[in-house]
Design an enzyme around this catalytic site. Structure first.
Site, PDB file in Angstrom:
ATOM      1  N   TYR A 127      14.480  30.041   7.170  1.00 43.20           N
ATOM      2  CA  TYR A 127      13.284  30.661   7.731  1.00 43.20           C
ATOM      3  C   TYR A 127      13.431  30.905   9.221  1.00 43.20           C
ATOM      4  O   TYR A 127      13.918  30.056   9.959  1.00 43.20           O
ATOM      5  CB  TYR A 127      12.061  29.764   7.504  1.00 43.20           C
ATOM      6  CG  TYR A 127      11.488  29.847   6.109  1.00 43.20           C
ATOM      7  CD1 TYR A 127      11.500  31.051   5.389  1.00 43.20           C
ATOM      8  CD2 TYR A 127      10.915  28.736   5.514  1.00 43.20           C
ATOM      9  CE1 TYR A 127      10.971  31.126   4.123  1.00 43.20           C
ATOM     10  CE2 TYR A 127      10.379  28.804   4.238  1.00 43.20           C
ATOM     11  CZ  TYR A 127      10.403  30.002   3.548  1.00 43.20           C
ATOM     12  OH  TYR A 127       9.868  30.073   2.299  1.00 43.20           O
TER      13      TYR A 127
ATOM     14  N   LYS B 177       0.840  -1.207   0.000  1.00 45.79           N
ATOM     15  CA  LYS B 177       0.000   0.000   0.000  1.00 45.79           C
ATOM     16  C   LYS B 177       0.875   1.257   0.000  1.00 45.79           C
ATOM     17  O   LYS B 177       2.075   1.173   0.305  1.00 45.79           O
ATOM     18  CB  LYS B 177      -0.899  -0.013   1.228  1.00 45.79           C
ATOM     19  CG  LYS B 177      -0.107   0.031   2.516  1.00 45.79           C
ATOM     20  CD  LYS B 177      -0.882  -0.568   3.662  1.00 45.79           C
ATOM     21  CE  LYS B 177      -0.001  -0.610   4.891  1.00 45.79           C
ATOM     22  NZ  LYS B 177      -0.337  -1.698   5.797  1.00 45.79           N
TER      23      LYS B 177
END
Ligand SMILES: *Cc1c(COP(=O)(O)O)cnc(C)c1O
Length: 349
Positions: free
Chosen positions: A252, A41
């Site tokens: 940042y 998956k």
């Protein structure tokens, strides 16, 4: 207009298929008389079904587990036969059931309602998931006697272990509940163990095991530590080399201030690639085995690293993101499952 072929990507995710096959063989051997399948998956836990499924088929895997119907077509395209694919989320709508019937892929039925939807669409061979105490998705044992369940034609009866990697008696309790529930349904095969469940011993193996994480080099439990080979190797290109003067800030929110003049490299790795801010504290990339410490915050699509120890590092070079999963989990605080499944699609696989 016709769109030209893409230039080579700045991000590479190399999949070591030999390591993947070796991991599957180890888990298959550890599964004793049971056959190891594969949980694939989430695009084979982020590694890419297109590379993973052919390697697993070559190794000998014959049973694949995905979660969603949208994950089926790439697995078929990679060479698996429809009857080898099981969809764990089952049939939640009549359209799911129609798609299952049209493709020949087998749903995992998880409830009386899903059983009724499957039958209304015409039914056929399916799997049945019984909940044995995880209380996630699956048929409550009390519903086993329901006529809608009795009417199913069941290939594999399954349950899922909640804490197979932990030293807890929950697994033994789940095993006992599974054994009891199984005797109340007629199924061709039974399956309980995920990666860590395989290491719990032969009582947990039944006919099919369902390793996921361990196939991809994760180490879910001590019994498997050191046994599995790393499969996924992320790399990124240096886009810019900079000189940051003493006192200059990086990234940042200016969380890093250069204590002295520094030579830094800016690489292409960010949130959308699955490289979250948790890498910024204590994380490092590598070039030719030398560490490149991450400076400041992961800043959207980019990371700045210190290349003082790699003076020859140049723009256009590729660096490695150390992705030995147990160690990377320590560095980031993410689980090994998260580390794999977050890897984004800007990586060329
Ligand atoms: C994901 C999954 C697995 C694989 O689990 P791992 O811990 O990755 O080995 C097995 N069975 C089910 C039902 C799953 O959802």
């Amino acid at each position: 207009m016709t769109v030209p072929d893409l230039p080579p990507a700045l991000l590479r995710l190399t999949i070591d298929r030999t390591a993947l096959a070796a991991n599957w063989h180890l888990l298959d051997r550890m599964s004793g008389a049971a056959a190891a399948g594969a949980a694939i998956k989430a695009d084979a836990y982020g590694l890419g079904v297109a590379a993973v499924v052919p390697a697993l088929l070559d190794a000998g895997a014959r049973q694949f587990f995905v979660a969603h119907w949208c994950e089926v077509a790439p697995v078929l395209a990679a060479g698996a036969a429809p009857e080898q694919i099981a969809v764990l989320h089952g049939v939640n709508t009549p359209a799911d059931a129609a798609y299952a019937r049209a493709t020949g892929v087998r749903p995992v039925i998880n409830s009386v309602r899903q059983a009724a939807l499957w039958r209304a669409a015409g039914g056929g061979l399916c799997h049945l998931m019984i909940d044995t105490g995880m209380n996630r998705l699956g048929l409550p044992p009390a519903d086993i006697g329901d006529p809608a369940i009795a009417a199913l034609d069941i290939d594999i009866v399954l349950s899922h272990l909640a804490s197979a990697e932990d030293d807890t008696d929950q697994s033994a309790r789940q095993l006992a509940l599974f054994a009891a529930a199984r005797s109340g349904v007629s199924a061709r095969r039974a399956s309980l163990a995920n990666s860590a469940g395989i290491a719990l011993g032969s009582a947990y193996h039944f006919d099919v095991t369902r390793p996921g994480l361990a196939l991809y080099g994760g180490e879910p439990c001590d019994a498997l530590a050191g046994e599995l080979a790393q499969v996924a190797f992320p790399q990124t290109m240096v886009m810019q080399i900079r000189s940051v003067p003493a006192g200059g800030y990086v990234g940042y929110n200016a969380t890093f201030r250069a204590p002295h003049d520094m030579r830094t490299a800016t690489v292409s790795l960010g949130y959308a690639d699955g490289i979250l801010r948790c890498w910024g504290e204590g994380g490092a990339l590598q070039h030719a085995g030398r560490p490149l410490k991450i400076l400041g915050r992961v800043s959207m699509d980019m990371i700045v690293v210190d290349c003082t120890e790699a003076p020859d590092l140049a723009e256009g070079d590729f660096c490695d993101l150390p992705y030995s999963l147990a160690a990377a989990a320590q560095t980031t605080g993410l689980s090994q499952y998260e580390l794999l499944t977050v890897l984004g699609d800007r990586f060329a696989r």
